[in-house]
Motif scaffolding. Sequence first.
Motif, PDB file in Angstrom:
ATOM      1  N   ILE A 227       0.750  -1.192  -0.032  1.00 36.82           N
ATOM      2  CA  ILE A 227      -0.219  -0.039   0.031  1.00 36.82           C
ATOM      3  C   ILE A 227       1.046   1.141  -0.184  1.00 36.82           C
ATOM      4  O   ILE A 227       0.708   2.099  -0.763  1.00 36.82           O
ATOM      5  N   HIS A 228       1.894   1.306   0.977  1.00 37.42           N
ATOM      6  CA  HIS A 228       2.925   2.243   1.016  1.00 37.42           C
ATOM      7  C   HIS A 228       3.441   2.600  -0.558  1.00 37.42           C
ATOM      8  O   HIS A 228       3.845   3.782  -0.812  1.00 37.42           O
ATOM      9  N   ASP A 229       3.929   1.554  -0.962  1.00 37.64           N
ATOM     10  CA  ASP A 229       4.866   1.482  -2.275  1.00 37.64           C
ATOM     11  C   ASP A 229       4.118   1.607  -3.510  1.00 37.64           C
ATOM     12  O   ASP A 229       4.674   2.158  -4.628  1.00 37.64           O
ATOM     13  N   THR A 230       2.882   1.141  -3.549  1.00 37.77           N
ATOM     14  CA  THR A 230       2.199   1.350  -4.964  1.00 37.77           C
ATOM     15  C   THR A 230       0.990   2.144  -4.728  1.00 37.77           C
ATOM     16  O   THR A 230       0.806   3.142  -5.249  1.00 37.77           O
ATOM     17  N   ILE A 231       0.056   1.896  -3.882  1.00 32.47           N
ATOM     18  CA  ILE A 231      -1.192   2.716  -3.870  1.00 32.47           C
ATOM     19  C   ILE A 231      -1.106   4.115  -3.458  1.00 32.47           C
ATOM     20  O   ILE A 231      -1.576   5.044  -3.871  1.00 32.47           O
ATOM     21  N   ALA A 232      -0.164   3.957  -2.074  1.00 28.71           N
ATOM     22  CA  ALA A 232      -0.069   5.265  -1.657  1.00 28.71           C
ATOM     23  C   ALA A 232       0.845   6.235  -2.610  1.00 28.71           C
ATOM     24  O   ALA A 232       0.353   7.465  -2.922  1.00 28.71           O
ATOM     25  N   GLN A 233       1.680   5.724  -3.343  1.00 27.97           N
ATOM     26  CA  GLN A 233       2.212   6.410  -4.153  1.00 27.97           C
ATOM     27  C   GLN A 233       1.539   6.864  -5.417  1.00 27.97           C
ATOM     28  O   GLN A 233       1.636   8.116  -6.230  1.00 27.97           O
ATOM     29  N   GLY A 234       0.590   6.011  -5.761  1.00 30.29           N
ATOM     30  CA  GLY A 234      -0.406   6.405  -6.940  1.00 30.29           C
ATOM     31  C   GLY A 234      -1.116   7.480  -6.456  1.00 30.29           C
ATOM     32  O   GLY A 234      -1.383   8.384  -7.356  1.00 30.29           O
ATOM     33  N   LEU A 235      -1.806   7.385  -5.100  1.00 30.50           N
ATOM     34  CA  LEU A 235      -2.612   8.455  -4.823  1.00 30.50           C
ATOM     35  C   LEU A 235      -1.880   9.765  -4.863  1.00 30.50           C
ATOM     36  O   LEU A 235      -2.374  10.617  -5.127  1.00 30.50           O
ATOM     37  N   THR A 236      -0.584   9.741  -4.363  1.00 32.82           N
ATOM     38  CA  THR A 236       0.030  11.015  -4.424  1.00 32.82           C
ATOM     39  C   THR A 236       0.347  11.590  -5.550  1.00 32.82           C
ATOM     40  O   THR A 236       0.173  12.708  -5.922  1.00 32.82           O
ATOM     41  N   GLY A 237       0.803  10.608  -6.815  1.00 37.28           N
ATOM     42  CA  GLY A 237       0.514  11.194  -8.033  1.00 37.28           C
ATOM     43  C   GLY A 237      -0.541  11.658  -8.589  1.00 37.28           C
ATOM     44  O   GLY A 237      -0.355  12.659  -9.407  1.00 37.28           O
ATOM     45  N   ILE A 238      -1.748  11.246  -8.373  1.00 38.36           N
ATOM     46  CA  ILE A 238      -3.105  11.714  -8.712  1.00 38.36           C
ATOM     47  C   ILE A 238      -3.159  13.177  -8.203  1.00 38.36           C
ATOM     48  O   ILE A 238      -3.549  14.015  -8.919  1.00 38.36           O
ATOM     49  N   ILE A 239      -2.911  13.223  -6.965  1.00 35.98           N
ATOM     50  CA  ILE A 239      -3.097  14.391  -6.524  1.00 35.98           C
ATOM     51  C   ILE A 239      -2.349  15.322  -7.086  1.00 35.98           C
ATOM     52  O   ILE A 239      -2.700  16.717  -7.374  1.00 35.98           O
ATOM     53  N   ALA A 240      -0.994  15.110  -7.347  1.00 37.76           N
ATOM     54  CA  ALA A 240      -0.325  16.112  -7.930  1.00 37.76           C
ATOM     55  C   ALA A 240      -0.517  16.581  -9.363  1.00 37.76           C
ATOM     56  O   ALA A 240      -0.477  17.590  -9.638  1.00 37.76           O
ATOM     57  N   GLN A 241      -1.228  15.456 -10.060  1.00 35.59           N
ATOM     58  CA  GLN A 241      -1.600  15.772 -11.547  1.00 35.59           C
ATOM     59  C   GLN A 241      -2.947  16.704 -11.321  1.00 35.59           C
ATOM     60  O   GLN A 241      -2.902  17.279 -12.177  1.00 35.59           O
ATOM     61  N   LEU A 242      -3.854  16.354 -10.393  1.00 34.01           N
ATOM     62  CA  LEU A 242      -4.765  17.200 -10.367  1.00 34.01           C
ATOM     63  C   LEU A 242      -4.655  18.618 -10.144  1.00 34.01           C
ATOM     64  O   LEU A 242      -5.137  19.517 -10.592  1.00 34.01           O
ATOM     65  N   ARG A 243      -3.676  18.810  -9.175  1.00 36.84           N
ATOM     66  CA  ARG A 243      -3.217  20.051  -8.766  1.00 36.84           C
ATOM     67  C   ARG A 243      -2.569  20.743 -10.112  1.00 36.84           C
ATOM     68  O   ARG A 243      -2.856  22.076 -10.345  1.00 36.84           O
ATOM     69  N   ALA A 244      -1.857  20.148 -10.852  1.00 41.68           N
ATOM     70  CA  ALA A 244      -1.283  20.522 -11.985  1.00 41.68           C
ATOM     71  C   ALA A 244      -2.288  20.931 -13.013  1.00 41.68           C
ATOM     72  O   ALA A 244      -2.179  21.998 -13.744  1.00 41.68           O
ATOM     73  N   VAL A 245      -3.443  20.024 -12.898  1.00 39.87           N
ATOM     74  CA  VAL A 245      -4.563  20.554 -13.959  1.00 39.87           C
ATOM     75  C   VAL A 245      -5.146  21.952 -13.356  1.00 39.87           C
ATOM     76  O   VAL A 245      -5.452  22.876 -14.300  1.00 39.87           O
ATOM     77  N   ASP A 246      -5.487  22.190 -12.059  1.00 42.36           N
ATOM     78  CA  ASP A 246      -5.959  23.363 -11.574  1.00 42.36           C
ATOM     79  C   ASP A 246      -4.982  24.611 -12.075  1.00 42.36           C
ATOM     80  O   ASP A 246      -5.482  25.943 -12.302  1.00 42.36           O
ATOM     81  N   ALA A 247      -3.645  24.206 -12.110  1.00 49.31           N
ATOM     82  CA  ALA A 247      -2.714  25.370 -12.126  1.00 49.31           C
ATOM     83  C   ALA A 247      -2.434  25.542 -13.600  1.00 49.31           C
ATOM     84  O   ALA A 247      -1.994  26.720 -13.941  1.00 49.31           O
ATOM     85  N   ALA A 248      -2.873  24.729 -14.480  1.00 46.27           N
ATOM     86  CA  ALA A 248      -2.585  24.835 -15.889  1.00 46.27           C
ATOM     87  C   ALA A 248      -3.450  25.945 -16.641  1.00 46.27           C
ATOM     88  O   ALA A 248      -4.560  26.033 -16.107  1.00 46.27           O
ATOM     89  N   GLU A 249      -2.754  26.635 -17.545  1.00 41.47           N
ATOM     90  CA  GLU A 249      -3.708  27.619 -17.992  1.00 41.47           C
ATOM     91  C   GLU A 249      -4.149  27.175 -19.663  1.00 41.47           C
ATOM     92  O   GLU A 249      -5.182  27.701 -20.185  1.00 41.47           O
TER      93      GLU A 249
END
Length: 421
Positions: A227-249
């Motif tokens: 969970i720590h090495d796969t799922i948690a890292q995947g969720l972290t990446g999802i959050i980062a991508q969603l933040r990038a979506v909000d910041a993208a013009e």
Amino acid sequence: MTTDQLPAPAPNPAEGWKMFFRWGPYGLLALGTAMAAATAGHMMTAAETYPAGVLAATALALELWWTRTRPGRPEQDPAARAYYTARTVLAFLLSWLNPFFAIYAVIGYFDAQELLPARWVRPGLFATALTMAGSQSGGLPPGSATQWVALGALYALNAGLALLFGHLGMREAEAAEARAATIAALERANARLEQALEENAGLQAQLLQQAREAGVGDERRRLAAEIHDTIAQGLTGIIAQLRAVDAAEDPRTAREHLERAQDLARRSLGEARRSVQNLSPTALAHDALPEALEKTVAEWGEQTGTRAEFTVTGTAEPLHDEIEATLLRIAQEALANAARHAGADRVGVTLSYMDDEVTLDVRDDGRGFDPAVPPPRTASGGFGLGGMRARAERLAGTVGIESEPGQGTAVSVRVPLVRHD
């Protein structure tokens, strides 16, 4: 076969002799008395008839007394010696009055060893032989020199036969005691064996319970690491991508980040499902170990594009759940290691059933490694070779590794054969 068709139990010789020693003297006394009465006019005078009747009645009273007071081990009781002596004297006196009373005296040949201590057996047999020789020579006392010679010869013959049969009886008694001692020793050995088997079964159950508990802990740690090495890292990446979506013009850039987030979400969902499935060996839910291993090897070969073969040797039989689960887990880990590290073209998996153990061999023709060099530990801690050894050792098993750089790798697992309850 019905109850009526069952064979009758074999007679017990010991019980037969016991009945003879109990009731034989009565029958012999009755037969001797009847023969003496039938020949009273020829063998006895009128004056001898009355003493013979008194002595016969005394012998009957003696037998009745002995029947009531007979001890469990007569040869160790003084009353047995007194009984044998009194009976021998009565038989001698009765035979003096009428030779047919020697029929009663013959019992002394059979129960001397039963009633007398070892040092008294021969004198008792010699006394009985004298009574029998006197009867066979025509009665006591001898009336002529010829009768005296006959008495001496017959006494020697009877004494010799008594010694011979007494020796044979002693040998038989010794053999019976040896058989009894052997049987007793075997019974004690069987009792110890049954106790050892019961203790072994208890230890085996305790070992399997400990393995089950340790396996639960291992699965929890493995699941937490995944969970720590796969799922948690995947969720972290999802959050980062969603933040990038909000910041993208730029809408195109935002769409790329959104697609990446979706891809990470799909992969994380797949990892979550895989982790849940691996929490318990679902492959064993509907299949026995050989079928589950065959499917596992075939699926692994399809996924990796590697030629994979599975073989079973020996007679397959249901194993304890912990044994099957452990062997399946080790096989999955060995195949996973081969896929990650070996770069093999061919992998062979063999499951062997033997008398008291089961072996699992996983061989590949990959790049191999040096078993003396500890492998690097992953961030998740993984199971790897150490985990496979720990799994096997909890079941009193072993894991052997044979490998050389460029020569492939062979993993051999040996665990006790514990059948399914």
